[in-house]
Structures are given as structure tokens and as C-alpha cells.
Design an enzyme around this catalytic site. Structure first.
Site, PDB file in Angstrom:
ATOM      1  CB  SER A   6      -1.444  59.838 116.645  1.00  0.00           C
ATOM      2  OG  SER A   6      -2.461  58.960 117.058  1.00  0.00           O
ATOM      3  NE  ARG A  25      -9.377  62.280 126.106  1.00  0.00           N
ATOM      4  CZ  ARG A  25      -8.526  62.761 125.221  1.00  0.00           C
ATOM      5  NH1 ARG A  25      -8.504  62.269 124.002  1.00  0.00           N
ATOM      6  NH2 ARG A  25      -7.696  63.733 125.522  1.00  0.00           N
ATOM      7  CG  ASP A  84       2.199  53.656 120.580  1.00  0.00           C
ATOM      8  OD1 ASP A  84       1.089  53.208 120.915  1.00  0.00           O
ATOM      9  OD2 ASP A  84       2.352  54.561 119.740  1.00  0.00           O
ATOM     10  CG  HIS A 109      -0.155  56.737 120.812  1.00  0.00           C
ATOM     11  ND1 HIS A 109       0.405  56.391 119.599  1.00  0.00           N
ATOM     12  CD2 HIS A 109      -1.114  57.652 120.529  1.00  0.00           C
ATOM     13  CE1 HIS A 109      -0.207  57.055 118.629  1.00  0.00           C
ATOM     14  NE2 HIS A 109      -1.121  57.827 119.163  1.00  0.00           N
ATOM     15  CG  ASP A 110      -0.731  60.826 124.676  1.00  0.00           C
ATOM     16  OD1 ASP A 110      -1.118  60.733 123.494  1.00  0.00           O
ATOM     17  OD2 ASP A 110      -1.497  61.148 125.611  1.00  0.00           O
TER      18      ASP A 110
END
Lengths: 378, 378
Positions: B158, B228, B325, B355-356
Site C-alpha cells: 500500500s 475511516r 483489491d 487490499h488488506d
């Protein structure tokens, strides 16, 4: 133009707004909405036995104006311009196309900005929650009021697709066939997450006033703008956006300066524009109600779960989706097609545009609609 | 624990924070940041010729604590726990692993919440914009200050991946090889759109005070929470989220009632929790600076464009990405692999997590790191 319940089948001129009054509606969750009005437009002549009707279902911020230019009454051009007309995919020589504004909306059908029958003031926070099934209940009553007891077809995408799908499950004897685009069998956790965030942006705007801002001379424009920016990014494919804007700076602005300023990348200016345009034409209260409607979309509710509900379906149903849709990913349309009791097929729209492809990929969607209507399902 | 510039190669005990002072830094866009401090942690012994160093690059809200438990000083457990240690993928018997906190952050390295040398008050709005290249410039100075003039490898995902990629282009003679995960060659329009929206949420919070909220006893918690929630939805795959939460109601709450209330779906409660946790541990000013850093990521800038920059790369570089992702879609990693001048290969991490995945798919990432380090590229 308005029509009283005593004149069934009295339709307005082509492409002009008409209204029907359907009285009180009780929602799925038990609220009563008195004196509901439904606005609609129609194209093509209703035949003598009222048997040639196609119902079009619009998406979240759409309205009854599916076809035609923008004008004083219509803030936007028809959302499916080019699809409706003589020899068009939705052929007005053959069909009578009706498009109703959804309940909870702000373009003629009763919604939070409408006058409450008790005091004439906007419903505001008094307006109840609306499920997708409630939107169908309202349309079902409106069509009956117009003397229509059967649809050749129901067609819709996104929220309109959810409505078309519920139509096929709630009133299978009413619906000849259904074309369901760019939606799933229920709201996914991701959708609920991103949609609830949007509701939160609006409800946190100091100008929201708990939903009762209408008489205060303010509108929660900032919160609605936040919601629209994020929503628009879920409607558009990242490939298409990158092709258009890349990492370019907005002309005359420098987003790469030594200090953070308000200078923007081009894509930011584009999203600002989308936010501003929506705030000019759409009520924040309706945005909240209908976004919550999307959260409540779940065809499995009280029907033994998603797959049992899909298996029970008898209406011939065609599914379509866009391969790059991140809001309703294509696997959701595959799930529908795999499990529906009477599936006519699954059409994949290859497009960089993402979710909005059902509105923008004209030639592909035109062909899907023509094939859908031409198929003999009797 | 602090180290003065006069004691090069003085490293703190394993897993404890150390600091180096690198003096003034001039950013890519021309701002000067005086008296920069860089916080770091290290694991494994630095060998006598300082030739066994691997630099780890953390992501947006990460920090130097890549490994170890959470404790009084560390609000979170190590972001790559299990990867670092004796006989682990990052084997401390062989390598000295260093992880620096990024400039602009809030975990020890100079950032907007740090005291400004002029008056000892937080930098706030005085803190300049930081590009990915600036983050590398700072780390390069910090490593030199520690007596390190060559890296066995640089590894990151990232924002950390963007930093690793820039390392390979800015200092090819310094970097033995690079493992670049879950990033692209530049910020895409979609990324800039969703990231700028997050910045806007924070900067529109009345408690933001133009970035100078530190001495006012308030923090822009609401804006940071909005950011967030949306960010988290871009970090997580919709399949994984749906598997965990579906459309379930939060226990004891009814999001399907007759009126809209604050009753939530389970996924909303989860996102609320993510928002609250971040606000407790991360500075909103740093969030804005580093999100803007992501917007500025563009390896083609002043290098003749993306592909020319990639073709010019000489550092052996392995690329990895996650198939689901949505923030940095896998085609971006394919683009890197296709165009890099010295690509070691492309690893696709199959995962519902999105993504994580580079943080959560332990066994797959463990194997990628081991293969990456084992490959002889001399």
C-alpha cells in the site's frame, strides 16, 4: 396534470407527468402513509384491453422522466433517452411504457418533502422507512388505479432492478416477464456499509435538523454532497475514471504544491460538480429514505431465505450486469441467474464504466432489451 | 530512547523504539522542514559491515512497530506479527530488520502533531505537503545516519509499497531488491477521488480548525471517523465482509423498523468500531498529510511518464497483489510487472479479504517473502 381515481386509464399526453391518487398505504414494517400520490409518465398508446404495458423502474436519484429533454419541469433529460420511441427498443408503436416515480422520492410521488395531509407541512422526520416491497406495493396500487391489471414486462436497474425483482416475487400473476439489471438478491454488507456512511454524512450535517430542515431556509447540502461524491465513485468504474482524469490537475490549480491547499486534481473537480448538480435537483430527505430502502433490499426476508425465494420465482426473468460493477459485483447477478426458478438468461455487459453501465452502454443495453422483449415466454 | 547523530549504527534494543535526528529536509515541492526526527524499530543484529539490513515500509496508519505486542507505548500489536523473528520469513538470525515511521505520521517521526522548533507548538497547518519521494528522502538520510549505506531489500504494501517502489527508482544503488505489494505506479483517478473525499470529511469538521486544533482541546473525531469508515470499505473485500456480516442486524437493534432510527446493521457497528479505534490511536492531521501523500504518488513525475520510469528501473523487483483489491486493483500490479525494467515476478494473492490481504493472508505472504529473499539476483 392530475387524474382522480374515478377516471381509470386516463393517461397524460406522452412524456408529460400524470398523477394517480391511491389513498392510504401501509408499509411492510407497519407504518401508514395517508393519501399517497404517484407521479408517472408514459410513452406509447395504451391498447383497449390495457394489455400492452411495460413498467420501467428508475434508480436511486432517477424519476418518472425516462425519456425526453430536460425542461422547466424536468431537471434532467430522460435517464433512458434513446431507448423509448417508435421502432426503439421500447417500441411505442407496440407498447405503452409507464415509468413511476418511487415512493419516498421527490419528483411528484409522496416523499419526505411532500406536504403532510394533517398540516400541509413537509413530512420530514415523520416520513416512515420504505422497503423495496413498499415501492412495489405503491406501484401495484397505482397501476390498478389506472385500470392496468397485467404487465407485459417490468424493467429496471440498480434500485430499479431491486424493484423489478420484488415485482416478480410479490405479484407473479401481474408480471409477464422481468429484466433485472445491476442488482443482487439482497443488500450486501459492503453496500450497507457504504450506503449507511452516506446516510450518516447527511444526518450529521447541522443543516439536517433531524430531517426537518424544509421550513428553516437551509438544506444539508454539504452532507448530501459528501454522500454523492462517495456514491458516484461506486457508480463508476475505476478504469473509466482513470481514462478520463488520470492524475491530472484541474486547469489553473496545483494540487502538488509545497503546502496543502484547496487546489484540486481534475477528478476532484468532477466529483464536486456531481455533488453540486445533485444538491440542485434532489432532496436530501429523499436521498436518506431511498438509501435506507437499498439497505433493506432482501428478497429472502420472510420467504425462507434468498435461495428459497429465488427458486420459488415463476416469472421469466432475464438478468444483466456489468463486469466492472463494484457496487453490485457481477457475481451477484450470477447468483441470481443460478438460483432463479425461471431464468431467461444472464447478460454480461463488458464495460469500463462500472455500475452505471446500464445507463451509459446504449448499444449493448438496447440489444439486451430487444432480445428480452422478443423472447416468447408463453 | 534517542540517539544523537554522533553515534552512528547505535541501534535500540530489539523491538524498542529508537530515534535518529537528520536535520533539515527539503521536500520535493520545495518546503523546508527543520530538525526532522525519525523513529524506528529494529529486529535482528546489524552485522559488522552493516550489510544485512532489510527496510520495512508501513502503510497509511501503520508505524514502526511491525512486530511485537501492543503495550503502553504501542497502541497496536505489530502490523506484520509473525513475519519477523528467528527462522521466520524475515529471519532475525540473518537479517537486521528496520522499520521507520513515515514522515508526516504521528508515531515518533516528525509530523503535524510534533512540536515546531520555532515555538514548541504543534506544526498543525504549518506542516508542508509530503510526497512519496519525500518519505524516501527522509528514510535515506536516517539510514545513512545509522551508518547503513546499502539495503539487502526494501519491502512494503500500500503506501509502504509506493515507498518501496520509489526507493528502487530514487536510490537504485542503495537497494538490493524490492518487494512491492498492493499498489500501482501512480494514484488512479478513483483513488484520488475517494482519498480526497476523506480529506474533505476531516477538513470540514468544525473541530479541525484549519489543521490547528491541537491546542484547543478538541479533535476532529467525526470527520476522521467518516474517513475511516469509507477507507475501511476500500481496504476490505466485499465477499469477506458479506461472509462476516451479511445483512444481519446488530444484536439488540432493529434497522428494519417502521421509522428510520439509529438502530444499525452489524456491518455499521463494525465500521463504527473501526472509526472509534482509529480516532483513539491516530492523529487527524497525519491522516490528512499522508492521504495527500497517496494522492501525490506518481513514479512517472519528472521521469518521462510511468512506463519510461518503470523501464528505467534496474533494481530486481517482485510485485504482489490481491485479486479482490478494489483500491489498488490487480491490473495495476500487472501493469507494474509488465513494464518494470527488472521484474522478478508477479504474485497474485487469492483472497476474499481485498487490499488488506497483504496484512492478513499470513501463509501466502510468508511464502512470498521467503521466495523473494531466497532468490539470487546478483
Amino acid at each position: 396534470m392530475s387524474f382522480s381515481p374515478s377516471t381509470p386509464a386516463a393517461l397524460p399526453p406522452e412524456g408529460e407527468p400524470g398523477r394517480v391518487f391511491i389513498g392510504d398505504v401501509t408499509t411492510e414494517a407497519g407504518a401508514v402513509i395517508p393519501d399517497v400520490t404517484v407521479e408517472f409518465e408514459r410513452w406509447g398508446r395504451l391498447n383497449d384491453d390495457c394489455s400492452n404495458v411495460i413498467l420501467l423502474e428508475h434508480a436511486l436519484t432517477g424519476d418518472a422522466h425516462a425519456s425526453g429533454p430536460s425542461d422547466e419541469y424536468h431537471p434532467t433529460a430522460g435517464w433512458w433517452n434513446g431507448m423509448i420511441g417508435s421502432a426503439r427498443a421500447l417500441d411505442t408503436d407496440e407498447y405503452c411504457i409507464i415509468c413511476t416515480n418511487v415512493i419516498g422520492g421527490c419528483r411528484g410521488t409522496t416523499g419526505p418533502s411532500s406536504p403532510h395531509p394533517d398540516d400541509g407541512k413537509p413530512w420530514g422526520s415523520r416520513f416512515p422507512a420504505i422497503s423495496v416491497r413498499d415501492t412495489v406495493t405503491v406501484e401495484h396500487l397505482a397501476l390498478q388505479e389506472l385500470g392496468i391489471s397485467r404487465l407485459q414486462a417490468v424493467i429496471g436497474g440498480s434500485l430499479g432492478g431491486a424493484r423489478a425483482l420484488e415485482w416478480s416475487l410479490m405479484h407473479p400473476d401481474f408480471v409477464g416477464k422481468a429484466l433485472v439489471m445491476c442488482v443482487g438478491a439482497r443488500a450486501s454488507a459492503w453496500q450497507i456499509g457504504i450506503q449507511s456512511a452516506q446516510i450518516q454524512f447527511i444526518e450529521s450535517d447541522p443543516d439536517w435538523h433531524g430531517g426537518d430542515y424544509y421550513d428553516r431556509g437551509v438544506t444539508p447540502t454539504r452532507g448530501l454532497g459528501f454522500a454523492r461524491r462517495v456514491a458516484h465513485l461506486t457508480y463508476r468504474g475505476e478504469l473509466e475514471m482513470d481514462d478520463r482524469f488520470g492524475a491530472a490537475a484541474q486547469p489553473g490549480e496545483n494540487p502538488l504544491g509545497a503546502m496543502r491547499t484547496e487546489d484540486r486534481f481534475q477528478v476532484e473537480s468532477y466529483l464536486d460538480h456531481q455533488a453540486k448538480k445533485l444538491a440542485q435537483r434532489f432532496d436530501a430527505g429523499s436521498y436518506v429514505v431511498l438509501t435506507d430502502t437499498l439497505n433493506r433490499h432482501n428478497i429472502g426476508r420472510d420467504r425462507g431465505g434468498l435461495n428459497e425465494a429465488l427458486h420459488s420465482s415463476t416469472v421469466p426473468t432475464m438478468i444483466a450486469g456489468v463486469d466492472t460493477d463494484i457496487l453490485y459485483p457481477f457475481h451477484q447477478q450470477e447468483h441470481l441467474a443460478r438460483n432463479l426458478g425461471n431464468c431467461m438468461g444472464l447478460e454480461k455487459i463488458e464495460s469500463a464504466v462500472g455500475h452505471d453501465g446500464f445507463l451509459t452502454e446504449f448499444e449493448r443495453v438496447d440489444s439486451i432489451v430487444r432480445n428480452f422483449l422478443a423472447r416468447d415466454v408463453s
